[in-house]
Design an enzyme around this catalytic site. Structure first.
Site, PDB file in Angstrom:
ATOM      1  N   GLY A 174      -3.635  11.712  14.515  1.00  0.00           N
ATOM      2  CA  GLY A 174      -2.368  10.901  14.115  1.00  0.00           C
ATOM      3  C   GLY A 174      -1.806  11.317  12.961  1.00  0.00           C
ATOM      4  N   TYR A 175      -0.788  10.592  12.731  1.00  0.00           N
ATOM      5  CA  TYR A 175      -0.043  11.005  11.381  1.00  0.00           C
ATOM      6  C   TYR A 175      -0.819  10.325  10.227  1.00  0.00           C
ATOM      7  CZ  TYR A 175       4.205  12.559  14.064  1.00  0.00           C
ATOM      8  OH  TYR A 175       4.735  13.424  14.852  1.00  0.00           O
ATOM      9  N   CYS A 216       1.830  -0.343   5.923  1.00  0.00           N
ATOM     10  CA  CYS A 216       2.690   0.272   4.954  1.00  0.00           C
ATOM     11  C   CYS A 216       3.693  -0.363   4.530  1.00  0.00           C
ATOM     12  CB  CYS A 216       3.289   1.663   5.520  1.00  0.00           C
ATOM     13  SG  CYS A 216       4.236   1.382   7.004  1.00  0.00           S
ATOM     14  N   ASN A 270       4.766   5.876   3.322  1.00  0.00           N
ATOM     15  CA  ASN A 270       4.098   5.308   4.378  1.00  0.00           C
ATOM     16  C   ASN A 270       2.649   5.796   4.852  1.00  0.00           C
ATOM     17  OD1 ASN A 270       5.863   7.216   5.576  1.00  0.00           O
ATOM     18  ND2 ASN A 270       5.231   6.265   7.724  1.00  0.00           N
TER      19      ASN A 270
END
Lengths: 340, 340, 340, 340
Positions: free
Chosen positions: D10-11, D146, D307
């Site tokens: 994922g990010y 975040c 974030n």
């Protein structure tokens, strides 16, 4: 005249719907969408809030009308031509189904999707600047792909004039709306934002349309750039003989002087010297510019347009205006915005 | 080792300052800025808040040091070489002043700004991948232009291998930071945002650098695209003979296998098949990819880099690392971000 | 009816020119620009290529006409009212000069620029939704600021209904075109791109306009966001008593049911639940939506519009349509684009 | 020390992998991904080309290690805590599973997903600035969301000082990467590009985290803005008593003077007066600024962060640095980029 749009929930068809709602001679009578059936047009196209009371219908709710626009995935139009033809005497296809006339070329670029040759032969290419006379009274019209249209308008006058040597390099830059409405990994905003993505360095399907219309070999590269709308086709051409810019402009002026939607851009200002699609959003213009290198062996011709309008819906309306004998610019006079 | 940066309030010099602040062997001792004199580095470079107590000084406050980086407008470095040379035994110029060795070429692209030939002859080209041995111990280094560097790294192996026929077409796409820090009508956000602006369709100055390094004629086009950082150089090449992609990759692997900052990108995924600058922001990498068309007469080679880092400040640091005999990657190991 | 635009080279005036060129009752007869004098309108507004043969003139070349639109920097219109009034019987000012009727408020927000009280008293506020009757036949009209207009349309119905307790927080988000056409460090693309810049956290001048129109105290914050066009005003309101969303919608429906250019947006879809300016580019709509928090003490009302159209030029045309007794929507029927 | 990342495709986990690859004390030993199993890390994270030879594994290939980072969808970590706990003595969860300690609050925001209370009680909140002492030696760490992290760092000092009256309004602006890696209609580039989308005007889940950490009621609104990375939390606060900006800054200085990753931004320049996330991409900083309105009843406090880093992966690494007794900034010294 009553019009129907089949597959009206997409991006090109959204523009078509918008244009038809303001057209002086065409009335949008029916719009189909499987996904949005029973809901207002604005459910798919939020800009159309309060513009119409029409709701999407399903295909089996369609009534006969005067012209039907087909905005379906490639392959779908060709499969049901009997049906569309029974629906309206005039059929305009915005997909690729009837664009390529040579079966072997078609098979190479769209394998296994050959339309009935009888139908194929009835369709005329929806490029007013090249085929205006053939479009008058035409009942079957196949409008070209967005990048193909830009490249064809940029290349055709030179090719006709015999000024092109060897393969032409078409560097097409495109916004994300050209990819349609279905999300995928490539259209995911964190991946697509700020992209300079050459997903298809060779072999793009629009190559075939350009070669068919212009009769010269084409090498085409497509770059997805940071934009929602717009196509800019940058053509790199080796002149067939020594030419001057003045001579080149004369060729383009001769070809497009009377065209209502082609503008020749010849500015000194570096800011707007070469056409860009940004200021064309919503308009039906194709702007064309050029630059000849000092060595004389490298000519750049650039065409810019809104992929959803002159590259799709607007061009389709222009074709119907011609076919119907109306003012060619009817419903298409929006000038575009600056800044945008 | 103490370093000074002259003209440290700009974009490339901001990156230089950032890199020097984290360099294991170089200490940023002095940074000049006329505009920001007396203020913290973060006054010009907000990302450097709390990274340093150093304040900008004026040029007449400079003390001798070990290496001086010149990040001034073109023409300024050459005018005062005696001064910079007296300041430090090692001088790295990031402007164009010492990039072109042929006086007639220089005069054509930068008329009237010829440097003293004695100084010119001392400078070595700051392209580690081509001139690493000449950079070892070098005291005068001229780093290349951002777009030139990308194009040179993409073209040089093929040119060396004799695989290039006729002029090479360099289609360079660039972000707005390449234009520097001074606002003008073209950099005004409403005009620059979403641009696909071919302000200079022919004759860009970086042409000369590419031709000098690669020895083949170049036709160069520059498009300003929607991005702040990044250069993508797309080279369109006619192969000199029949080749395969495999063969071409072998040429690039032979050239760059050991290079710490050149990555060959050979992916199947359409999403990342061809290099893009987006994921290189802040990094010193140059990513290179290619695609050979099925007809064999059209080869695309693409190089992507961060114009401020591998196209400027990072490349300068890499050169100094080599000149000083340090680990070439010292201070340059940031990998870039994804998504970005 | 002949119209003149003074200061026609700017962004709002560019939209005004575009709208006038397609207006059924107004003819753009004269447009002044010091910078572009003698050149075609498209020199400043590239989207207007081929739309008009008119060239910019200087102010001393002006001839009498029917309506004059003043699009000059704040302070300039008030200084020469005798002149403009002699030029045309109807004067529409797009600057802030005649917006504030209370001299002490005006002095606080625009110190030292007080207009002649006699002229001030003749101007009527150009907000059709609030002052339509006063605009009929009006000869002097002062259109509001772009962010003020959005906030006023969002707030006025609730304020009128006595539903607002204490200061209202106006969080205005704005694109870069709102800053006008002159480049500066803040509008420089590398700095402005991707911004979330709260340059003015308190005391923005539009505060005074909102308080004047709605009669409630306002705290206003402005954030420059990544966009060229568009304003989104997000109002945070403490309801004066217990209310339901249904009751709130009834208030807005009562206020705006008949309004041609205010749309109430009440969707379930998260994608378009709350108005955004993106789909309003070029259109004269102001979209309004709301959400009441489950605790009942926090109400969000959101208005979106195109700062250059409903926030400026389009609103001015709408006012003139009313003043002249024409169809209020004449020349203003463009629906906006999606996607955009 | 060997680390494993679960859900590493994922990010946020991509950033975690990037940070671990350069961490002086942690070695990335294992990374799982169902989708990318058997492929190099760069298959999911193109910026990591040539950075590691590690390939993704499936969860059943995991070997015991020293610390495991859980980057899975909400609900997944809590279900298998026995397993993760058996894998490594230290478990860091980046999901929401263990963030909320009050079961009724948790049930309201994440219905039906209650973790085992025994596990819940072991987790300590991963907010170094508030709970540094509790993090020393901690074996179970739950890092915050975040937007919650930004808002908590902005609000906590004032709440602690008793300076907050009534509900605090948290206006959070977020880039698209916060929505994760799975495409949907809302993340489709033509829809997401240029957005100012208030998809969730009330009731966002991060509200609960902020209220839990700060002890004051919160009304939270989230706007998706045009950005890939970055969160900007704008807090609108009614001061509990008359205060000055100087007094407020003293409160923040007392709270954060020694913090390595909180910077107080107090500039005069309108360009950088209030923190923005743009210059924080890739960095672990949270920048905080404020502005008190002249009427004294409206205070804005703004926090900006990346974030994926300070709002996720970087913060997790900072927590592990503290838990392990290492230099708190180890592996986290990247300063961010400007311009970006």
């Amino acid at each position: 005249m009553k019009a129907a749009v089949i597959g009206a929930g997409g991006y090109i068809s959204g523009e078509l719907v918008r244009l038809l709602l303001q057209h002086p001679h065409l009335e949008l009578a029916q719009a189909t969408s499987t996904r949005h059936r029973g809901r207002l047009l604005s459910a798919a196209h939020p800009n159309l809030r309060d513009q119409s009371d029409l709701c999407f219908v399903s295909e089996d709710q369609l009534a006969p009308c005067d012209v039907v626009f087909l905005a379906m995935p490639h392959g779908a139009a060709a499969k049901s031509m009997d049906r569309w033809s029974a629906l309206a005497p005039r059929v305009v296809d915005l997909s690729a189904d009837f664009r390529l006339s040579d079966p072997s070329v078609r098979e190479r670029y769209y394998p296994g999707a050959a339309p009935d040759p009888a139908w194929q032969s009835r369709f005329r290419p929806g490029i007013p600047e090249l085929y205006r006379e053939r479009l008058r009274g035409a009942d079957h019209i196949a409008v070209p792909g967005c990048m193909a249209n830009a490249a064809i308008l940029a290349l055709h006058p030179l090719a006709e004039a015999g000024l092109v040597r060897g393969p032409v390099l078409v560097d097409a830059r495109t916004g994300s709306s050209g990819g349609g409405r279905t999300p995928d990994q490539g259209s995911h905003h964190p991946e697509r934002s700020g992209a300079l993505r050459i997903a298809k360095p060779h072999g793009h399907r629009h190559t075939a349309e350009i070669e068919q219309a212009c009769g010269v070999p084409v090498r085409m590269t497509v770059t997805a750039v940071e934009a929602v709308r717009g196509v800019q086709a940058v053509l790199h051409i080796t002149p067939a003989r020594e030419v001057t810019e003045r001579e080149l402009w004369a060729v383009y002026r001769a070809a497009y002087r009377e065209e209502p939607f082609v503008r020749l851009v010849r500015e000194r200002s570096a800011l707007h010297r070469i056409p860009e699609p940004r200021i064309l959003g919503g308009s039906n213009y194709c702007d064309i510019g050029l630059s000849l290198g000092p060595e004389g062996d490298h000519l750049i011709v650039v065409a810019a347009l809104d992929n959803l309008v002159k590259g799709g819906a607007g061009n389709a309306v222009q074709c119907v205006n011609i076919a119907s004998g109306w003012d060619e610019t009817a419903g298409l006079r929006f000038a575009g915005l600056h800044p945008a």
